[in-house]
Design an enzyme around this catalytic site. Structure first.
Site, short mmCIF file in Angstrom:
data_model
loop_
_atom_site.label_atom_id
_atom_site.label_comp_id
_atom_site.label_asym_id
_atom_site.label_seq_id
_atom_site.Cartn_x
_atom_site.Cartn_y
_atom_site.Cartn_z
N HIS A 17 0.84 -1.21 0.00
CA HIS A 17 0.00 0.00 0.00
C HIS A 17 0.88 1.25 0.00
O HIS A 17 0.63 2.20 -0.74
CB HIS A 17 -0.89 0.06 1.25
N LYS A 41 -17.75 -6.06 6.31
CA LYS A 41 -16.45 -6.72 6.35
C LYS A 41 -16.03 -6.94 7.80
O LYS A 41 -16.15 -6.04 8.63
CB LYS A 41 -15.42 -5.84 5.62
N ARG A 90 -1.73 -5.62 -8.55
CA ARG A 90 -0.67 -6.59 -8.26
C ARG A 90 -0.52 -7.59 -9.39
O ARG A 90 0.57 -8.04 -9.68
CB ARG A 90 -0.98 -7.35 -6.97
N SER A 128 -3.13 -7.55 2.67
CA SER A 128 -3.43 -7.47 4.10
C SER A 128 -3.82 -8.83 4.65
O SER A 128 -3.46 -9.18 5.78
CB SER A 128 -4.55 -6.45 4.35
#
Length: 159
Positions: A17, A41, A90, A128
């Site tokens: 990040h 979430k 990514r 993460s």
């Protein structure tokens, strides 16, 4: 002045990040790192904790501000008078999803541009979720997250 927003859950912020945030801060006049409040979430860190970790991790970048928001990103962009969304990619698998999101954002507001940045190679595997999993087994994550985040993970997950 061009204001860009880099949004996400940042649960927790990683060096991947920070790579995107740092590079975005070199391209745009101001970068707002916006933590999405998503009650659906199941996050490890509270929104307030994520904002604070991001503030500490980006304290040395003068043109970065950290905030949080809920609702549509486009609405937040209008409120903050921002013109650009920064998204890190990514892998090719990220691109499909991000292209859909960018397309709907463009439909919602044609004046907002999405700026895609490929993550640096050394962070292409990093997420993460991976950080939390590694930390949950008490393995070192010192090369994946800033020291302040590693300390918070250890405190949260137990030493």
């Amino acid at each position: 002045m061009t204001i860009a927003v880099c949004s996400g859950s940042f649960d927790p912020v990683t060096y991947g990040h920070l790579d995107i945030i740092n590079r975005g801060a070199r391209v745009f006049d101001k970068v707002i790192v916006a933590v999405l409040i998503n009650s659906k979430k199941n996050s490890l860190f509270t929104v307030e904790e994520r904002v604070e970790l991001l503030r500490q991790a980006t304290a040395d970048i003068d043109n970065v501000e950290v905030d949080s928001f809920d609702g549509l990103l486009i609405d937040y962009m209008k409120k903050r008078k921002a013109q650009v969304i920064i998204r890190g990619l990514r892998a090719v698998s990220d691109f499909e999803y991000e292209m859909q999101v960018a397309s709907i954002n463009k439909k919602l507001d044609e004046n907002i541009e999405t700026f895609f940045m490929m993550t640096s190679n050394q962070y292409s595997y990093l997420s993460s979720s991976i950080v939390k999993e590694v930390a949950s087994y008490k393995a070192s994550v010192s090369d994946l997250v800033p020291p302040v985040v590693e300390e918070a993970l250890l405190a949260k997950l137990g030493r």
